[in-house]
Enzyme design. Structure first.
Site, PDB file in Angstrom:
ATOM      1  N   ARG A   1     -19.949  70.386 -27.226  1.00 29.65           N
ATOM      2  CA  ARG A   1     -19.302  70.353 -25.905  1.00 29.65           C
ATOM      3  C   ARG A   1     -20.171  69.443 -25.039  1.00 29.65           C
ATOM      4  NH1 ARG A   1     -15.732  73.930 -23.197  1.00 29.65           N
ATOM      5  NH2 ARG A   1     -15.992  74.030 -20.938  1.00 29.65           N
TER       6      ARG A   1
ATOM      7  N   HIS B   1      -9.799  67.695 -24.993  1.00 32.41           N
ATOM      8  CA  HIS B   1     -10.142  69.107 -25.229  1.00 32.41           C
ATOM      9  C   HIS B   1      -9.167  69.666 -26.271  1.00 32.41           C
ATOM     10  CE1 HIS B   1     -11.835  72.929 -24.805  1.00 32.41           C
ATOM     11  NE2 HIS B   1     -11.530  73.235 -23.556  1.00 32.41           N
TER      12      HIS B   1
ATOM     13  N   GLN C   1      -8.606  73.620 -26.999  1.00 35.89           N
ATOM     14  CA  GLN C   1      -7.801  74.340 -26.018  1.00 35.89           C
ATOM     15  C   GLN C   1      -6.315  74.186 -26.328  1.00 35.89           C
ATOM     16  OE1 GLN C   1      -8.851  76.327 -23.211  1.00 35.89           O
ATOM     17  NE2 GLN C   1      -6.709  76.893 -23.452  1.00 35.89           N
TER      18      GLN C   1
ATOM     19  N   ASP D   1      -4.687  72.474 -14.270  1.00 39.74           N
ATOM     20  CA  ASP D   1      -6.132  72.613 -14.412  1.00 39.74           C
ATOM     21  C   ASP D   1      -6.732  72.466 -13.022  1.00 39.74           C
ATOM     22  OD1 ASP D   1      -8.668  72.847 -15.494  1.00 39.74           O
ATOM     23  OD2 ASP D   1      -8.688  70.869 -16.433  1.00 39.74           O
TER      24      ASP D   1
ATOM     25  N   CYS E   1      -6.121  76.562 -18.592  1.00 43.39           N
ATOM     26  CA  CYS E   1      -7.251  76.654 -19.519  1.00 43.39           C
ATOM     27  C   CYS E   1      -8.396  77.491 -18.963  1.00 43.39           C
ATOM     28  CB  CYS E   1      -7.738  75.262 -19.895  1.00 43.39           C
ATOM     29  SG  CYS E   1      -8.260  74.242 -18.507  1.00 43.39           S
TER      30      CYS E   1
ATOM     31  N   ARG F   1      -8.059  81.428 -28.132  1.00 41.92           N
ATOM     32  CA  ARG F   1      -9.097  80.473 -28.521  1.00 41.92           C
ATOM     33  C   ARG F   1      -9.820  80.961 -29.784  1.00 41.92           C
ATOM     34  NH1 ARG F   1     -11.449  77.127 -24.718  1.00 41.92           N
ATOM     35  NH2 ARG F   1     -12.565  76.310 -26.540  1.00 41.92           N
TER      36      ARG F   1
END
Length: 308
Positions: free
Chosen positions: A105, A132, A135, A220, A260, A288
């Protein structure tokens, strides 16, 4: 066999991704009934490199490896020689001698690609400034669980043309659905990513027009990690793009809302939106774990597994 990495959704075929989603649902259902009894990777180790903070990503990957009988190592820049300037490729080669899989990450997607190029074990993109993909596995899994096949349906992205937006564009290509992107001028997704998606993606400015008749709406935060100094500027630019219950009322009757997380209530969403039954963000967050289990299986076994 060449080492498989998962840096974007384009690193797997549409068939592999669809099978991964179904496998994730199977894993989740088995866990509910049997508990974490399926342990295909005893004594396997995952290195987790974090240059950005995390809640869902760290907990889900660490739990996934524990459930699989393996172990996850949390590595921050303060804990490794990366933080003292060791070349990315050198770190990748060293870790390849010691662990079975690596999750990163970070900020730079190019840096992630350089790491993967030097690594002889699978590398997973757990978020970069450009993408991402993990996700999106959880998001499509959630959508599929609740509404069946997503093929031919319509999703709406409202907000910044950021890493999440880029991954939604790739998801529209790979899972064969339509994506409407509603963003202010100057905050569009990358042109090359848009162009690659062709007519699967439509760019709009009016959120009401964007959500009308849609099957799924997602957004987001307006200022992502590393953009905190732009907060005031972005609040002004994104004024009018808040997702609220009233906006969802314009969508399809059984619309779903995803985020997310973490969410900023009162900014990109209304204060009470996450309490609305159309918001399935907690199931999305929990998925997830299961989606990443299916991904880990796929990368370590070289195919989507069938059992248990």
């Amino acid at each position: 066999m060449a080492t498989r990495h998962f840096l974007t959704l384009m690193d797997a075929s549409p068939e592999e991704l669809s099978n991964m989603i179904q496998r994730a649902i199977t894993i989740k259902n088995a866990l509910k009934v049997e508990g974490p009894t399926y342990t295909p990777f005893p004594n396997h180790t995952m290195a987790m490199i974090f240059e950005k903070s995390s809640t869902r990503t760290r907990v889900s990957f660490e739990t996934a490896m524990a459930h699989f009988g393996g172990h996850a190592l949390f590595l921050s820049p303060r804990d490794t020689q990366l933080g003292r300037g060791e070349p990315i490729g050198d770190t990748a080669r060293v870790l390849s001698e010691m662990v079975d899989i690596v999750m990163i990450r970070t900020f730079s997607h190019a840096g992630l690609e350089a790491f993967a190029e030097a690594s002889s074990v699978p590398v997973i993109n757990a978020l970069t400034d450009d993408y991402h993909p993990c996700q999106l596995l959880a998001d499509v899994m959630t959508w599929t669980e609740l509404r069946g096949s997503v093929q031919g349906k319509t999703a709406v992205w409202i907000g910044d043309g950021n890493n999440m937006c880029h991954s939604w564009i790739n998801a529209a290509r790979q899972f064969d659905f339509q994506l409407r992107i509603c963003c202010p001028e100057g905050y569009e997704p990358r042109q090359d990513i848009l162009e690659a998606a062709g007519d699967r993606v439509t760019l709009l400015r009016d959120p009401v027009e964007a959500v009308t008749g849609a099957d799924l709406v997602t957004t987001d935060v307006w200022a992502s990690m590393g953009q905190e100094e732009e907060q005031a500027k972005r609040e002004a630019a994104f004024a009018g793009l808040q997702v609220s219950e009233a906006l969802l009322d314009r969508a399809h009757q059984d619309v779903l809302f995803l985020h997310c997380l973490p969410a900023h209530r009162g900014e990109e969403i209304s204060e009470t939106l996450l309490d609305d039954p159309r918001a399935v963000v907690w199931q999305e967050a929990g998925n997830r774990l299961h989606a990443q289990k299916a991904l880990i299986e796929f990368l370590l076994l070289g195919e989507v597994h069938d059992a248990p």
